[in-house]
Design a protein around this motif. Structure first.
Motif, PDB file in Angstrom:
ATOM      1  N   THR A   1     -17.294  -3.933  -6.501  1.00  0.00           N
ATOM      2  CA  THR A   1     -18.649  -4.188  -6.108  1.00  0.00           C
ATOM      3  C   THR A   1     -19.183  -2.999  -5.648  1.00  0.00           C
ATOM      4  N   GLU A   2     -21.081  -3.104  -5.110  1.00  0.00           N
ATOM      5  CA  GLU A   2     -21.540  -1.922  -5.694  1.00  0.00           C
ATOM      6  C   GLU A   2     -21.348  -1.079  -4.316  1.00  0.00           C
TER       7      GLU A   2
ATOM      8  N   HIS B   1     -24.921  -0.438  -0.440  1.00  0.00           N
ATOM      9  CA  HIS B   1     -24.811  -1.843   0.304  1.00  0.00           C
ATOM     10  C   HIS B   1     -25.759  -1.770   2.233  1.00  0.00           C
TER      11      HIS B   1
ATOM     12  N   CYS C   1     -16.107 -10.260  -3.045  1.00  0.00           N
ATOM     13  CA  CYS C   1     -16.411  -9.527  -3.710  1.00  0.00           C
ATOM     14  C   CYS C   1     -17.440  -9.673  -4.782  1.00  0.00           C
ATOM     15  N   VAL C   2     -18.357  -9.541  -3.887  1.00  0.00           N
ATOM     16  CA  VAL C   2     -19.366  -9.694  -4.324  1.00  0.00           C
ATOM     17  C   VAL C   2     -20.558  -8.524  -3.986  1.00  0.00           C
ATOM     18  N   PHE C   3     -20.257  -8.081  -3.040  1.00  0.00           N
ATOM     19  CA  PHE C   3     -20.517  -6.857  -1.980  1.00  0.00           C
ATOM     20  C   PHE C   3     -19.202  -6.029  -1.298  1.00  0.00           C
TER      21      PHE C   3
END
Length: 291
Positions: free
Chosen positions: A108-109, A114, A167-169
């Motif tokens: 992720t990022e 974030h 799983c996205v952020f």
């Protein structure tokens, strides 16, 4: 006995639609910023912060219309994680622990990036004086937690953790532990509208214990994902002992405006406008519950 406003998860378009609902109600003469308790999960943690801080809703609506366009975020990895929560072959605790492991392992990022991005969307940096409760889930054991102004956690970290879609952020580090989206426990967490106090550790224990404190006189649940979660929301409302309640979920026009990817920022303007229309239409029903 309290009046509780519960603001559920639903991604970027969920934030926009919730602001539309609340703005529409306010235009109809029914402001819900006088709630005794605000429970915010994921998208709802952003909206709850704005409302509890007394920020002008018209400004929030305008921001959703004018925010700079950005490409949609791929939601596919999150769908795989949330699918585990529906797997009846394993216990709920096992499923939440597996989702936590997936969240920790996913590419992720950067975590700091974030947090900074979420912080930039918040019009305040300090916790509001009102009773705002922000939900998250510990990635290590899948334990739920409630952050509030007495938890000693910076507001921006609490919101970022609640919005850390698995799983996205990236999960957010707080006190040496890493936390993910409060929606992993529930899309609304309406049962957590009871009395809360004490340390983060005590809150973690109580959030998982089922001891939610005082009964609620009136509860409004604004749930972008309500159509998928209605049985769970109804159980949570009953658990909180709400004497009067109303669940607001997207109507057909709002469903179309929100679209299939709740992480598509290009749909925010359409979502907030659909929420405004729906909120104004619901004002009388909400007034009958809210008092």
């Amino acid at each position: 006995m309290t009046r509780a406003l519960v603001l559920g998860g639903g991604g970027m378009t969920g934030i926009a639609w919730e602001f539309g609902i609340l703005g529409g109600l306010a235009r109809a003469g029914l402001a819900l910023d006088g709630a005794d308790v605000f429970v915010g999960t994921s998208a709802g943690s952003v909206v709850g912060t704005v409302l509890a801080a007394g920020i002008d809703l018209e400004a929030a609506v305008a921001y959703q219309r004018s925010a700079s366009p950005a490409p949609p975020v791929d939601i596919t990895p999150a769908l795989a994680a949330f699918a585990l929560l529906a797997d009846r072959s394993i216990t709920r605790a096992e499923a939440m622990a597996k989702v936590g492991a997936m969240a920790l392992a996913a590419p992720t990022e950067d975590e700091a990036a974030h947090v900074a991005r979420l912080a930039a969307q918040l019009p305040v940096r300090d916790w509001p004086t009102g009773d705002l409760r922000i939900t998250a889930v510990d990635t290590e054991g899948g334990e739920p937690i409630v952050f509030d102004r007495d938890s000693g956690v910076p507001l921006e970290l609490a919101v970022a953790a609640s919005c850390a879609v698995p799983c996205v952020f990236p999960p957010i580090t707080i006190g040496g532990r890493r936390y993910m989206d409060g929606g992993v426990r529930s899309g609304t967490n309406a049962d957590l509208a009871g009395a809360w106090s004490g340390s983060v550790a005590a809150q973690r224990h109580r959030a998982g214990s089922g001891d939610v404190g005082d009964d609620v006189a009136a509860m409004i649940v604004v749930a972008p994902m309500g159509a998928l979660l209605r049985p769970l929301i109804d159980r949570e409302i009953a658990k909180a002992g709400a004497a009067r309640s109303l669940v607001i979920e997207p109507d057909p026009d709002a469903v179309e405006a929100i679209g299939p990817n709740v992480l598509d920022p290009s749909r925010r303007a359409a979502a907030v406008d659909a929420g405004l229309r729906q909120g104004e239409a619901l004002a009388q029903s909400v007034r009958e519950v809210w008092g």
